[in-house]
Scaffold this active site. Sequence first.
Site, mmCIF file in Angstrom:
data_model
loop_
_atom_site.group_PDB
_atom_site.id
_atom_site.type_symbol
_atom_site.label_atom_id
_atom_site.label_comp_id
_atom_site.label_asym_id
_atom_site.label_seq_id
_atom_site.Cartn_x
_atom_site.Cartn_y
_atom_site.Cartn_z
ATOM 1 N N GLY A 90 0.378 -1.506 -0.140
ATOM 2 C CA GLY A 90 0.306 -0.091 0.038
ATOM 3 C C GLY A 90 0.892 0.906 -0.046
ATOM 4 O O GLY A 90 0.433 2.139 0.409
ATOM 5 N N SER A 103 5.022 -5.759 -2.374
ATOM 6 C CA SER A 103 5.199 -4.118 -2.454
ATOM 7 C C SER A 103 5.861 -3.606 -1.190
ATOM 8 O O SER A 103 6.922 -4.404 -1.078
ATOM 9 C CB SER A 103 3.605 -3.665 -2.995
#
Length: 520
Positions: free
Chosen positions: A109, A192
């Site tokens: 995120g 990520s």
Amino acid sequence: MTNPSAQAPTVQTTAGWVSGLIDEELGIRSWRGVPFGADTSGALRFHAPRPADPWTGIRECVHYGEPAPQPTYSWTDRILGDEDCLHLDIVRPDNEDADLPAVVYFHGGSFVVGSSFEPVLRGTNFARELGVVYVSVNFRLGVLGYLDMRSIGDDAVATPALHDQLLALHWVQDNIAAFGGDPGKVTIMGESAGGGAVLTLMTAAGTQGLFHGAVAQSPPLAQIHSRAQSMMWTRKLLHHLALSRHAELSEIRELDAADLVRAGQSMMWRGGELLQLNSCFAPTVDGELLQSHPLTAFERGDEHPVPLIIGTNADEASFGKFIYQRMSRRTRASGRFLSVYDPAGAEAVLAAYDSATSREEFASLLADAIFWAPTVRAASAHSTIAPTWMYRFDYAPQALKMLGLGAMHTVELSAVFGEPHASRAGTLSRFGGMNGFTEVAEFMQSHWKSFLHDGQPLDSWPRYRQDGRQTMVFDSEPSLESDPKAEKRRAWEKFHMTSWGMGRPELTAELGLEVVEGLE
């Protein structure tokens, strides 16, 4: 606290008893919103976290806890979450098996948004099909988790989120056996920003023995804050909060968390720094928990020598095709963000991408700078001290291909977790064909399962070594490639990507800092 039903699975943790849920139809047991850390608000902001306060009775853990404060990216400026956010969720098969491998998952995120219980990350299919105890963790985000405030208060820690993740790993060591997990077989995993957390934890002080394997999916390993970045962004935050440059940390601790999040968003979108790959939020090299840039630690062989799966997607930054309309602007932008790291080495990298004149090469350069190039460097270095396997995820639903997005960022999560439409990218797959998805998901999960249980994927996936660089390509028809994009890899090998700010001498001079490669 409430009393659970007779069917509720009840477990004693170090802080107290918790009860969860049994879903006989799905074949899983789960505990949601289990505290591993205490409230981080007020005077405790920017401090290292404290363990959860003990409770009496049985705590009913059937609802997800609040995520960390974060923006909602809606038409309003509503802020989601709460500073009492240090919770984790646990899912395991509904059986009495003990000593199952444990997986500790850190969500992505962009260091700004996300939670342990995003639909694709809830782990129901993953825990059942792979036979593991799955633990998904919440941690502080944005201003509250990934901004080094030490320049205005020496009682702060540089990266509170990293300390949260460390506390969660200690909690797992102390408690996972009670849930049927093996504390001697813990794998940390993330995608990520969460993948970046995995690699950062592999190099952090005080993490030895807390995990025994690692899976890093699309980690943005070059996004590590130098001292120059952290000081610059702290100053900008004070400006966006309308505070004096001489404000003290105690004043920040008195503000509403929502106002801090909004100020962080304002400086991120209005700061004009994103196109120089200068994100507001990232882990900071502090000389204590992080002794050096994680990539530098990998290249020195200072990381924990645990087995590692690592890889990226084929089209991580395909959105980059649509940023600039003119060739000249693409080339200038590319040279600008490369030169911030390494003015002398920028030209050679740019030449490997044909000066990034085409939309495709610009998007490829952007993706490689953020994800692929540092990932290859880390894999190459790690392969000399521990078993390493590298992959590239090429599969894309028909809708993403038609939109020109391909195997974009996050799309592999659907396959790894066996949830075809649950990831952010996967939602677009509802509008197109998914031919081959089931085969890709089953193939990936078979390798992940073998790795989690036995410390290595199935035999069809060879180890990554510097003399062959065999890379597994996950697609409708899986394949192996030797040294993908070799010319571009060689161009990146000489590029200095561990010290943002070397090409901004006016900024570092203003801050009174000297940028040293790999140590900032």
